[in-house]
Design a protein around this motif. Structure first.
Motif, PDB file in Angstrom:
ATOM      1  N   LEU A   1      63.042  -8.657  26.574  1.00 27.36           N
ATOM      2  CA  LEU A   1      62.115  -7.676  26.285  1.00 27.36           C
ATOM      3  C   LEU A   1      62.807  -6.615  25.388  1.00 27.36           C
ATOM      4  CD1 LEU A   1      62.525  -5.242  28.178  1.00 27.36           C
ATOM      5  CD2 LEU A   1      61.126  -6.384  29.752  1.00 27.36           C
ATOM      6  N   THR A   2      62.284  -5.851  24.662  1.00 25.04           N
ATOM      7  CA  THR A   2      62.677  -4.733  23.768  1.00 25.04           C
ATOM      8  C   THR A   2      62.076  -3.449  24.410  1.00 25.04           C
ATOM      9  OG1 THR A   2      62.898  -6.085  21.974  1.00 25.04           O
ATOM     10  CG2 THR A   2      62.878  -3.626  21.620  1.00 25.04           C
ATOM     11  N   ALA A   3      63.048  -2.168  24.538  1.00 23.87           N
ATOM     12  CA  ALA A   3      62.610  -1.176  24.811  1.00 23.87           C
ATOM     13  C   ALA A   3      62.647  -0.080  23.688  1.00 23.87           C
ATOM     14  CB  ALA A   3      63.248  -0.410  25.886  1.00 23.87           C
ATOM     15  N   TRP A   4      61.569   0.130  23.177  1.00 25.76           N
ATOM     16  CA  TRP A   4      61.512   1.072  21.685  1.00 25.76           C
ATOM     17  C   TRP A   4      61.648   2.525  22.338  1.00 25.76           C
ATOM     18  CZ3 TRP A   4      60.043   4.801  18.663  1.00 25.76           C
ATOM     19  CH2 TRP A   4      60.597   4.963  17.220  1.00 25.76           C
ATOM     20  N   VAL A   5      62.751   3.418  22.362  1.00 25.57           N
ATOM     21  CA  VAL A   5      62.710   4.616  22.952  1.00 25.57           C
ATOM     22  C   VAL A   5      62.687   5.618  21.931  1.00 25.57           C
ATOM     23  CG1 VAL A   5      64.439   6.380  23.920  1.00 25.57           C
ATOM     24  CG2 VAL A   5      64.756   3.707  24.416  1.00 25.57           C
TER      25      VAL A   5
ATOM     26  N   CYS B   1      54.569   4.544  13.809  1.00 25.06           N
ATOM     27  CA  CYS B   1      54.835   4.102  15.294  1.00 25.06           C
ATOM     28  C   CYS B   1      54.300   2.661  15.137  1.00 25.06           C
ATOM     29  CB  CYS B   1      53.878   4.801  16.423  1.00 25.06           C
ATOM     30  SG  CYS B   1      52.116   4.412  16.065  1.00 25.06           S
ATOM     31  N   LEU B   2      54.837   1.978  16.481  1.00 23.14           N
ATOM     32  CA  LEU B   2      54.811   0.587  16.189  1.00 23.14           C
ATOM     33  C   LEU B   2      53.450   0.358  16.685  1.00 23.14           C
ATOM     34  CD1 LEU B   2      57.751   0.256  16.388  1.00 23.14           C
ATOM     35  CD2 LEU B   2      57.812  -1.382  18.068  1.00 23.14           C
ATOM     36  N   SER B   3      52.782  -0.864  16.368  1.00 21.93           N
ATOM     37  CA  SER B   3      51.447  -1.500  16.814  1.00 21.93           C
ATOM     38  C   SER B   3      51.753  -2.890  17.097  1.00 21.93           C
ATOM     39  CB  SER B   3      50.397  -1.395  15.680  1.00 21.93           C
ATOM     40  OG  SER B   3      50.564  -1.886  14.685  1.00 21.93           O
TER      41      SER B   3
ATOM     42  N   MET C   1      54.693  -4.714  14.535  1.00 24.35           N
ATOM     43  CA  MET C   1      54.888  -4.197  13.045  1.00 24.35           C
ATOM     44  C   MET C   1      54.917  -2.550  13.386  1.00 24.35           C
ATOM     45  SD  MET C   1      51.194  -5.259  12.331  1.00 24.35           S
ATOM     46  CE  MET C   1      51.439  -6.374  13.658  1.00 24.35           C
ATOM     47  N   ALA C   2      55.260  -2.032  12.354  1.00 14.81           N
ATOM     48  CA  ALA C   2      55.228  -0.713  12.489  1.00 14.81           C
ATOM     49  C   ALA C   2      54.869  -0.110  10.668  1.00 14.81           C
ATOM     50  CB  ALA C   2      56.417   0.077  12.619  1.00 14.81           C
ATOM     51  N   GLY C   3      54.013   0.925  10.626  1.00 15.63           N
ATOM     52  CA  GLY C   3      53.771   1.530   9.437  1.00 15.63           C
ATOM     53  C   GLY C   3      54.784   2.328   8.705  1.00 15.63           C
TER      54      GLY C   3
ATOM     55  N   PRO D   1      61.552  13.039   9.726  1.00 19.08           N
ATOM     56  CA  PRO D   1      62.293  11.681  10.078  1.00 19.08           C
ATOM     57  C   PRO D   1      61.408  11.166  11.614  1.00 19.08           C
ATOM     58  CG  PRO D   1      63.568  13.442  10.037  1.00 19.08           C
ATOM     59  CD  PRO D   1      62.513  14.109  10.133  1.00 19.08           C
ATOM     60  N   ARG D   2      61.599   9.759  11.443  1.00 16.62           N
ATOM     61  CA  ARG D   2      61.091   9.133  12.515  1.00 16.62           C
ATOM     62  C   ARG D   2      62.232   8.457  13.114  1.00 16.62           C
ATOM     63  NH1 ARG D   2      59.160   2.957  13.137  1.00 16.62           N
ATOM     64  NH2 ARG D   2      61.253   2.928  13.208  1.00 16.62           N
ATOM     65  N   MET D   3      62.601   8.735  14.216  1.00 15.80           N
ATOM     66  CA  MET D   3      63.814   8.204  14.865  1.00 15.80           C
ATOM     67  C   MET D   3      63.808   7.491  16.650  1.00 15.80           C
ATOM     68  SD  MET D   3      67.623   9.717  15.521  1.00 15.80           S
ATOM     69  CE  MET D   3      67.122  11.306  16.059  1.00 15.80           C
TER      70      MET D   3
ATOM     71  N   HIS E   1      65.271   4.148  19.138  1.00 16.26           N
ATOM     72  CA  HIS E   1      66.242   3.194  19.655  1.00 16.26           C
ATOM     73  C   HIS E   1      65.479   1.867  19.827  1.00 16.26           C
ATOM     74  CE1 HIS E   1      70.211   5.041  19.867  1.00 16.26           C
ATOM     75  NE2 HIS E   1      69.609   5.948  19.666  1.00 16.26           N
ATOM     76  N   GLY E   2      65.833   0.762  19.266  1.00 17.24           N
ATOM     77  CA  GLY E   2      65.457  -0.336  19.813  1.00 17.24           C
ATOM     78  C   GLY E   2      66.347  -1.192  20.651  1.00 17.24           C
ATOM     79  N   ILE E   3      66.117  -1.119  21.966  1.00 23.63           N
ATOM     80  CA  ILE E   3      66.953  -1.802  22.782  1.00 23.63           C
ATOM     81  C   ILE E   3      66.663  -3.328  23.254  1.00 23.63           C
ATOM     82  CG2 ILE E   3      68.706  -1.673  24.871  1.00 23.63           C
ATOM     83  CD1 ILE E   3      67.893   1.455  24.617  1.00 23.63           C
TER      84      ILE E   3
HETATM   85  C1  AKG Z   1      61.659  -3.722  17.502  1.00 22.68           C
HETATM   86  O1  AKG Z   1      62.328  -2.953  18.089  1.00 22.68           O
HETATM   87  O2  AKG Z   1      61.442  -5.013  17.780  1.00 22.68           O
HETATM   88  C2  AKG Z   1      60.983  -3.234  16.165  1.00 22.68           C
HETATM   89  O3  AKG Z   1      60.284  -4.014  15.578  1.00 22.68           O
HETATM   90  C3  AKG Z   1      61.365  -2.017  15.453  1.00 22.68           C
HETATM   91  C4  AKG Z   1      60.736  -1.481  14.406  1.00 22.68           C
HETATM   92  C5  AKG Z   1      60.522  -0.181  13.955  1.00 22.68           C
HETATM   93  O4  AKG Z   1      61.512   0.427  14.680  1.00 22.68           O
HETATM   94  O5  AKG Z   1      59.901   0.034  12.915  1.00 22.68           O
END
Ligand code: AKG
Length: 247
Positions: free
Chosen positions: A136-140, A151-153, A211-213, A220-222, A224-226
């Motif tokens: 899995l991925t954690a988006w922080v 943001c992600l959808s 996906m993300a828009g 800025p949009r910041m 981390h994808g872990i």
């Molecule tokens: C992910 O973390 O799996 C993503 O797809 C991140 C994409 C994004 O940050 O726009």
């Protein structure tokens, strides 16, 4: 203060939401002071690294992308191995995990002419792993990330699709259209857009389509994808050296 514990922030309802939908937002996993510290560290690393140009021609955009950030800044190593994040990830997965990668993706605001969307994809297809079922991925979120900021959808339940429907990794704008060929009823599927506050973490399964828009604001949009890999997964031959994993 010791901050929230995993038991406080991962409710049974949140766990069920993840199992059924393939994603879940957990609010305020990081305290404000931790969020501030990780944001400052990320800005330092981004400043050292400089911007990258993605796309070509009219699609050309500037982003700040740092792969394997945890190997490049001590504070970001702490972020990737943060007990609350790894604790929630492990409980959601229901199996032992290892750290696979952590990337910073900063999309500058509109004033820098950046309108880059993150194209629809799942993470499984891009990973050189077999047996990655629990990955899995954690988006922080290190800043507030609104809908307008991109943001992600997620497509709820898409992690449960049949194997033949999983080939959705998109690497270019041209390939973007191919999803309709691969997954004919894709556009009729609902999507859930998940804005985050700084300090929130959204978790998604490696098979969840997301996906993300573009970032349409001036801020800025910041984040981390872990990626935390299934500890039982194996690297495909020849890819073992691509990543160093500790956890
Ligand atoms: C992910 O973390 O799996 C993503 O797809 C991140 C994409 C994004 O940050 O726009």
């Amino acid at each position: 203060s010791t901050g929230p514990t995993t038991a406080d922030v991962l409710t049974d309802e949140a766990h069920r939401h993840y199992r059924e939908n393939g994603f879940v937002r957990i609010p305020q996993v990081l305290s404000p002071s931790e969020t501030e510290r990780f944001r400052t560290a990320s800005e330092e690393l981004i400043g050292r690294h400089g911007p990258e140009i993605w796309g070509a021609g009219a699609d050309e955009v500037q982003v700040h992308f740092v792969a394997q950030a945890w190997l490049k800044h001590e504070a970001l190593r702490e972020l990737a191995l943060h007990p609350a994040i790894t604790g929630i990830a492990t409980r959601l997965a229901g199996a032992p995990l290892r750290l696979y990668s952590t990337d910073i993706l900063l999309k500058p605001g509109r004033k820098d002419l950046n309108t880059l969307p993150t194209l629809v994809h799942d993470d499984e297809t891009g990973l050189p792993l077999d047996g990655l079922e629990k990955t899995l991925t954690a988006w922080v979120a290190l800043v507030d990330v609104t809908v307008e900021q991109g943001c992600l959808s997620y497509v709820p339940g898409s992690h449960l699709r049949d194997a033949e429907h999983r080939q959705t990794h998109m690497t270019s704008f041209a390939e973007h259209r191919a999803i309709e060929d691969i997954w004919p009823d894709y556009s009729s599927r609902p999507r859930v857009t998940v804005p985050l506050k700084a300090g929130d973490v959204a978790f998604h399964h490696c098979r969840t389509v997301h996906m993300a828009g573009p970032n349409l604001t001036d801020a800025p949009r910041m984040g981390h994808g872990i990626v935390y890999m299934d500890a039982g997964a194996t690297y495909r031959p020849g890819t073992e050296d691509a990543h160093i994993s500790h956890m």
